[in-house]
Write an enzyme that holds these catalytic residues in place. Structure first.
Site, PDB file in Angstrom:
ATOM      1  N   ARG A  59      21.981  45.907  55.357  1.00  0.00           N
ATOM      2  CA  ARG A  59      22.897  44.572  55.215  1.00  0.00           C
ATOM      3  C   ARG A  59      23.316  44.510  53.718  1.00  0.00           C
ATOM      4  NH1 ARG A  59      19.959  39.783  55.305  1.00  0.00           N
ATOM      5  NH2 ARG A  59      18.758  40.922  56.555  1.00  0.00           N
ATOM      6  N   TYR A 112      46.927  30.237  50.352  1.00  0.00           N
ATOM      7  CA  TYR A 112      46.491  30.672  51.899  1.00  0.00           C
ATOM      8  C   TYR A 112      46.257  29.829  53.193  1.00  0.00           C
ATOM      9  CZ  TYR A 112      44.755  33.973  55.637  1.00  0.00           C
ATOM     10  OH  TYR A 112      44.766  34.363  56.945  1.00  0.00           O
ATOM     11  N   ASP A 184      41.988  34.108  42.758  1.00  0.00           N
ATOM     12  CA  ASP A 184      42.368  34.937  44.246  1.00  0.00           C
ATOM     13  C   ASP A 184      42.834  35.731  43.567  1.00  0.00           C
ATOM     14  OD1 ASP A 184      43.061  37.004  46.588  1.00  0.00           O
ATOM     15  OD2 ASP A 184      42.715  34.842  48.123  1.00  0.00           O
ATOM     16  N   LYS A 209      43.797  44.529  52.021  1.00  0.00           N
ATOM     17  CA  LYS A 209      45.337  44.059  51.076  1.00  0.00           C
ATOM     18  C   LYS A 209      45.956  44.772  50.401  1.00  0.00           C
ATOM     19  CE  LYS A 209      45.452  40.426  53.489  1.00  0.00           C
ATOM     20  NZ  LYS A 209      44.099  40.190  53.566  1.00  0.00           N
TER      21      LYS A 209
END
Length: 399
Positions: A59, A112, A184, A209
């Site tokens: 983790r 977005y 971003d 992406k």
């Protein structure tokens, strides 16, 4: 990789991998172990507190994941990077790291849809003030920032209307106000745009992406100074939005062709944008590479290429979208972008599916807007495909 003269395409292939290769392998392995054992208790403790390099629990960190982080860090010219399970995890964890009740954040209206939901729904619940400005209205953004804010959050080019914000100008305004400037860069990619070099403090990618490029792995990443990234990492390691090692491997593998893909996608997007401008059914084409784009000059200044994303609005709205898109043979109708295949879809089912029609209208997103993520196909075939699809719709309208 210490040679600063090495170009981005070479970095995409080689950066961040050497120290993770084992047994003469030329590729970074997928390490699936959850835990890492130590015979020496003092070594274990030193690794656990960060005094020595190493891993203790999946983790927190993982060798395959770290190789991915190092590659993105080098491509963005950052001191440090940390990764996440998704792009939205990268965005939400970054904001949660630095915002507390009573803070103020300034951003733009055209982010977005998921990001916009954080701004309009979740942050106000936490008593965090949000000021959303008209995208491209730099004077308005500067005025809002000057009033005081903890974070100035930008997305450029925007999803899905590909609007452009002057990063250097806005970063200057943010610094003067003592705000953290976050950008971003998912649409820009490290190949076409480097926000940190333009004055931003942190840069975010949905690695799902363009970085991965093959629509087969989810991930997100944040890059910036060691001090800032360490704070974000600490929030993420406790809250648990960890990147999966297999996803890291797939994205790492995809990044080896990042420059090739982004270059071809950009060339295809430019040619397709020019074609769309000639179509009678098209009301408007949005692509920063076009001289008709209102922010074309800013894009030329801060981008090395204009990217593989564009959008266009059609006459007849949703009905035309319903008729046009199913006729395309070489395009996935899906809620994704940045892949080697051309992908299309209206904002109402992709980037802003979480928003109501009224909310989309307020953001300047018409229901007849179609987003295109150009793939790496031969552009002649893609243009011919769109041409026959338009012809089908036009013929149906004449009946």
């Amino acid at each position: 990789m210490t040679n600063q003269n090495v170009k981005a395409g070479t970095k995409s292939v080689w950066a961040g991998e050497k120290e993770y290769l084992v047994h003469g392998a030329t590729q970074v392995p997928v390490v699936l172990s959850v835990a890492y054992g130590y015979d020496d208790m003092d070594d274990w403790y030193d690794v656990a507190i960060g005094k020595k390099k190493g891993h203790i629990y999946g983790r927190n960190t993982n060798p395959t994941v770290q190789a991915f982080e190092d590659k993105v860090k080098i491509l963005e010219g950052a001191e440090s990077a940390t990764s996440f399970s998704t792009g939205m995890a990268a965005i939400s964890n970054t904001l949660s790291t630095f915002l507390v009740p009573g803070d103020r954040i300034v951003s733009i209206k055209d982010t977005y849809g998921g990001t916009n939901k954080i701004f309009t729904e979740f942050l106000p619940r936490q008593q965090i003030e949000v000021a959303l400005c008209e995208t491209g209205n730099h004077e308005q953004i500067e005025k809002e920032v000057a009033k005081g804010c903890s974070i100035l959050y930008l997305e450029t080019p925007t999803n899905p209307t590909v609007k452009i914000t002057d990063i250097e100008r806005m970063a200057k305004a943010g610094r003067e106000a003592g705000a953290l400037v976050v950008v971003d860069n998912t649409f820009g990619t490290p190949i076409n745009q480097n926000p940190l070099a333009l004055g931003a403090d942190l840069v975010i990618h949905s690695a799902t992406k363009f970085l991965g490029g093959h629509a087969d792995a989810l991930g997100g990443v944040v890059c910036g100074s060691g001090e800032l990234v360490e704070k974000i990492y600490h929030f993420r390691e406790i809250n648990g939005a960890t990147m999966d090692p297999m996803a890291a491997y797939l994205i790492l593998r995809g990044m080896k062709t990042l420059q090739l893909r982004v270059r071809q996608q950009g060339e295809n997007a430019m040619e397709l944008a020019k074609f769309l401008q000639t179509q009678d059914l098209v009301e408007g084409v949005y692509y920063p590479g076009l001289e008709t784009h209102p922010n074309h000059e800013i894009a030329k200044k801060q981008m090395k290429g204009f990217g593989g994303m564009l959008s266009f609005a059609v006459k007849g709205g949703v009905e035309t979208v319903r008729d046009l898109l199913p006729k395309l043979q070489f395009a996935n109708r899906a809620a994704n972008l940045g892949a080697v295949e051309t992908t299309v879809g209206p904002a109402r089912t992709t980037s802003h599916v979480e928003c109501t029609p009224e909310e989309r209208a307020a953001m300047g997103i018409p229901e007849g807007l179609i987003r295109i993520s150009c793939g790496i196909e031969d552009i002649e075939d893609i243009i011919a495909d769109f041409e026959q699809a338009f012809q089908h719709v036009e013929n149906a309208l004449k009946v």
